[in-house]
Design a protein around this motif. Structure first.
Motif, PDB file in Angstrom:
ATOM      1  N   THR A 207       2.723  -6.989 -12.089  1.00 50.93           N
ATOM      2  CA  THR A 207       1.711  -7.129 -11.036  1.00 50.93           C
ATOM      3  C   THR A 207       0.480  -7.777 -11.649  1.00 50.93           C
TER       4      THR A 207
ATOM      5  N   SER B 151       5.400  -6.671  -9.103  1.00 49.15           N
ATOM      6  CA  SER B 151       5.252  -8.095  -8.757  1.00 49.15           C
ATOM      7  C   SER B 151       4.297  -8.320  -7.583  1.00 49.15           C
TER       8      SER B 151
ATOM      9  N   SER C 207       6.027  -3.649  -3.257  1.00 45.99           N
ATOM     10  CA  SER C 207       6.342  -4.737  -4.181  1.00 45.99           C
ATOM     11  C   SER C 207       6.247  -6.097  -3.515  1.00 45.99           C
ATOM     12  N   LYS C 208       5.920  -7.082  -4.320  1.00 41.63           N
ATOM     13  CA  LYS C 208       5.872  -8.497  -3.927  1.00 41.63           C
ATOM     14  C   LYS C 208       4.856  -8.795  -2.819  1.00 41.63           C
TER      15      LYS C 208
ATOM     16  N   TRP D 104       1.042  -9.758  -1.439  1.00 42.05           N
ATOM     17  CA  TRP D 104       0.015 -10.685  -1.883  1.00 42.05           C
ATOM     18  C   TRP D 104      -1.254 -10.320  -1.114  1.00 42.05           C
TER      19      TRP D 104
ATOM     20  N   GLU E 155       6.955  -4.339   1.903  1.00 46.76           N
ATOM     21  CA  GLU E 155       7.279  -5.357   0.887  1.00 46.76           C
ATOM     22  C   GLU E 155       7.007  -6.774   1.371  1.00 46.76           C
ATOM     23  N   GLU E 156       6.537  -7.581   0.466  1.00 42.01           N
ATOM     24  CA  GLU E 156       6.298  -9.008   0.712  1.00 42.01           C
ATOM     25  C   GLU E 156       5.283  -9.276   1.827  1.00 42.01           C
TER      26      GLU E 156
END
Ligand code: UD1
Ligand code: MG
Length: 466
Positions: free
Chosen positions: A295, A311, A327-328, A330, A345-346
Motif C-alpha cells: 500500500t 495494494s 484492497s486495491k 484508490w 475493493e477497487e
C-alpha cells in the motif's frame, strides 16, 4: 522473550506518579502527557506488565481524578499520596505492608522504558540473591540526577545533585530511579527514612544507606541510558516522542516497510503496516490503524484508527478516521473519509470528496468534489462530480440515501434524503432528486433549457477614447 519471562519470578511494580510536574508548565498532570500519542504513564504500565509484573500499584496525587480515569482500565491498583513529601513517602503510600516477594519501583515519567529493559534487572536481582538493587547508568551530562558514589568499586551511596559537592557532581554514573527490593527490605527501612536534606523531603535514595549499614546484600545494576530518560519539560516530552517515532520506523523497516524519510514519518507504536508498503514524508498514522502490504501512502496523509487493505493508494493530503478501505482502492489526493466509512475493493474516491458513514461498494467511483453522508452505495456505481447527499434536514435529523448497483449519477446531483435509487438507474446531470427512483429508470429533475434566438441584439460601435 517469553522464556525470559518464565525464568524470572513474578514481581509487583510500584509506579510513582504523584508529582506535580511543575516544569511542564501545563494544566495536564505530567504523567498524562502523550508520548507518540499515548499518555506516558501507560507506556510504563505496559512495560511492567509485559516484563511479568503480576500486580501494578500506581501512586497518584496531583491530578488524581484525571490520572485515575486514564489508568483505571489498565488493571492497576491506584493509591493516593495526599501530600507530595518525597519519593520514600510516595512508596509508603502504596500500602507496603501488603507487599510480598520482589518489588520493582519506577517513575511514571520515564516513558522510554521497555519490558526488554526491565527483564534483565529482575533476573540479575534473583541471580545475585540481592535484598536491594538500584538501577544505574552512565550519562555524558548527568544534570540533576542523583549520583552513584562507589567505594573501591562497591556501591556506597546515592547523593542528590542538590546535596552534592563539586567533586561528587563530576560522577557520571547516576540513579535511574528504578529500584528492585525484597518486600521485607522495604517494610524494614522505609519507616526509618528521615527528611534531613536540602529539600526537606523523604528521599527513597536513603534506603541504600540503611541497607548498607545493616550489611544487607545491595547491588547496582547497570542499564541503558534510555531507562534514565525522564520527562520534566515540554522539550523533553517532544524528545521522547521523536525517539518513539524513530524506533517505530526502524522496526517497520526491519519488517520490509519502505519509509522514504524516517525523520518526517510519524507512526504510533500501536499501528501495524505490512511489508512492501511505501510511506512518503509527512505521513501521520495513529491509534489502532492496520495497513496491509504494498500500500502506498503519499505525503501528508493522516490516518486514525482505520483499516487499510493491500495494494491501496492513498494519495497526498488525504485524511482518514475510523474507516475501512479495502484492497486495491484508490483514495485522494485530498480526500476525507470520516468515521464509519467502508470502501469496497477497487473503489475510487478522488480529490475533494468527503464521505461520512458511507458503505461504498466494490469498484464504485466518486472521482471529484462530492459529499456523501449517511449513504449506502452499491457496486459499480458512478457518482458524478459535485454530487451531494442532503442528509441533514431542517428537523435537525439525519436521513439516509440508498443507491443500488450500477447506478449512473450525473454531475451536480443533489439527493434529498431519505431516498432510494434502484439498481441500474440513471440520474441526469444537475438533478435535485427528492423522490425514490425505480430500478433501470432515468430521473431528471432540473429546469428545462430555454432558447431565445437573437436575444442579444447587434449594437452600433461606440466611439470610446483610449
Ligand atoms: C529522583 C531520585 C534521583 C534520581 C531521579 C531519576 C530521589 C530523592 N531522587 O529524583 O536520585 O536520579 O529520580 O529520575 O528519589 N513522586 C511522588 N511523590 C512525591 C515525590 C515524587 O509520587 O512526593 C514521584 C514523581 O511524580 C516522579 C518520581 O516520584 O515520578 C520522581 O520524583 P522527582 O521529584 O522527579 O525526583 P527527582 O528529583 O527526579
Ligand atoms: Mg524527576
Amino acid at each position: 522473550m517469553n522464556s525470559q519471562k518464565e525464568k524470572s519470578k513474578a514481581f509487583t511494580s510500584i509506579i510513582l506518579a504523584a508529582g506535580k510536574g511543575t516544569r511542564m508548565a501545563s494544566p495536564l498532570p505530567k504523567v498524562l502527557h502523550p508520548v507518540a500519542g499515548q499518555p506516558m504513564i501507560l507506556n510504563v504500565i505496559e512495560a511492567c506488565r509485559s516484563a511479568g509484573a503480576h500486580e501494578i500499584r500506581v501512586v497518584c496525587g496531583h491530578g488524581l481524578t484525571l490520572v485515575k480515569n486514564v489508568i483505571e482500565s489498565s488493571d492497576v491498583k491506584v493509591f493516593v499520596q495526599a501530600q507530595q513529601l518525597g519519593t520514600a513517602d510516595a512508596v509508603k503510600s502504596a500500602h507496603i505492608d501488603s507487599l510480598e516477594g520482589i518489588v520493582m519501583i519506577l517513575n511514571g515519567d520515564h516513558p522510554l522504558i521497555t519490558a526488554q529493559d526491565l527483564l534483565p534487572f529482575v533476573e540479575e536481582f534473583e541471580k545475585q540473591n540481592l535484598d536491594l538493587a538500584v538501577v544505574t547508568c552512565k550519562l555524558k551530562n548527568p544534570k540533576e540526577f542523583g549520583r552513584i558514589v562507589r567505594y573501591h568499586g562497591q556501591l556506597a551511596a546515592i547523593v542528590e545533585a542538590k546535596d552534592a559537592s563539586a567533586d561528587t557532581l563530576k560522577i557520571n554514573e547516576v540513579n535511574t530511579g528504578i529500584y528492585i527490593a525484597k518486600a521485607e527490605t522495604l517494610k524494614e527501612y522505609l519507616p526509618q527514612i528521615k527528611n534531613l536534606n536540602s529539600k526537606g523531603e523523604f528521599y527513597l535514595t536513603d534506603i541504600l544507606g540503611l541497607a548498607l549499614t545493616n550489611r544487607d546484600k545491595v547491588g547496582a545494576l547497570v542499564g541503558h541510558s534510555r531507562v534514565a530518560f525522564g520527562v520534566n519539560t515540554q522539550a523533553e516530552l517532544s524528545q521522547a516522542t521523536q525517539f518513539v517515532f524513530k524506533r517505530k520506523v526502524k522496526s517497520l523497516q526491519e519488517k520490509g516497510v519502505i519509509v522514504i524519510d524516517p525523520k518526517s514519518t510519524y507512526i504510533e507504536e500501536s499501528v501495524q503496516v505490512g511489508p512492501g508498503s511505501v510511506i512518503y514524508p509527512g505521513v501521520f498514522i495513529k491509534g489502532r490503524t492496520q495497513i496491509g502490504s504494498f500500500t502506498v501512502l503519499e505525503p501528508q496523509v493522516f490516518i486514525l484508527d482505520s483499516i487499510i487493505g493491500d495494494s491501496v493508494q492513498i494519495r497526498a493530503g488525504s485524511y482518514i478516521e475510523k474507516s475501512e478501505v479495502s484492497s486495491k482502492c484508490w483514495v485522494g489526493p485530498y480526500a476525507r473519509l470520516r468515521p464509519n466509512t467502508h470502501l469496497g475493493e477497487e473503489a475510487h474516491v478522488g480529490n475533494f470528496v468527503e464521505l461520512k458513514k458511507v458503505k461504498f461498494g466494490k469498484r464504485s467511483k466518486a472521482g471529484h468534489l462530492t459529499y456523501l453522508g449517511d449513504a449506502e452505495v452499491g457496486e459499480d456505481v458512478n457518482i458524478g462530480c459535485g454530487t451531494i447527499t442532503c442528509n441533514y434536514a431542517v428537523d435537525k435529523k439525519k436521513y439516509k440515501t440508498l443507491i443500488g448497483n450500477r447506478v449512473f449519477v450525473g454531475s451536480d446531483t443533489q439527493f434529498v434524503a431519505p431516498l432510494q435509487v434502484g439498481d441500474d438507474a440513471v440520474i441526469g446531470s444537475g438533478s435535485t432528486i427528492t423522490k425514490d427512483v425505480p430500478a433501470k429508470a432515468l430521473a431528471v429533475a432540473r429546469g428545462k433549457q430555454v432558447i431565445k434566438e437573437n436575444y442579444v441584439k447587434a449594437q452600433p460601435p461606440t466611439d470610446k477614447e483610449d
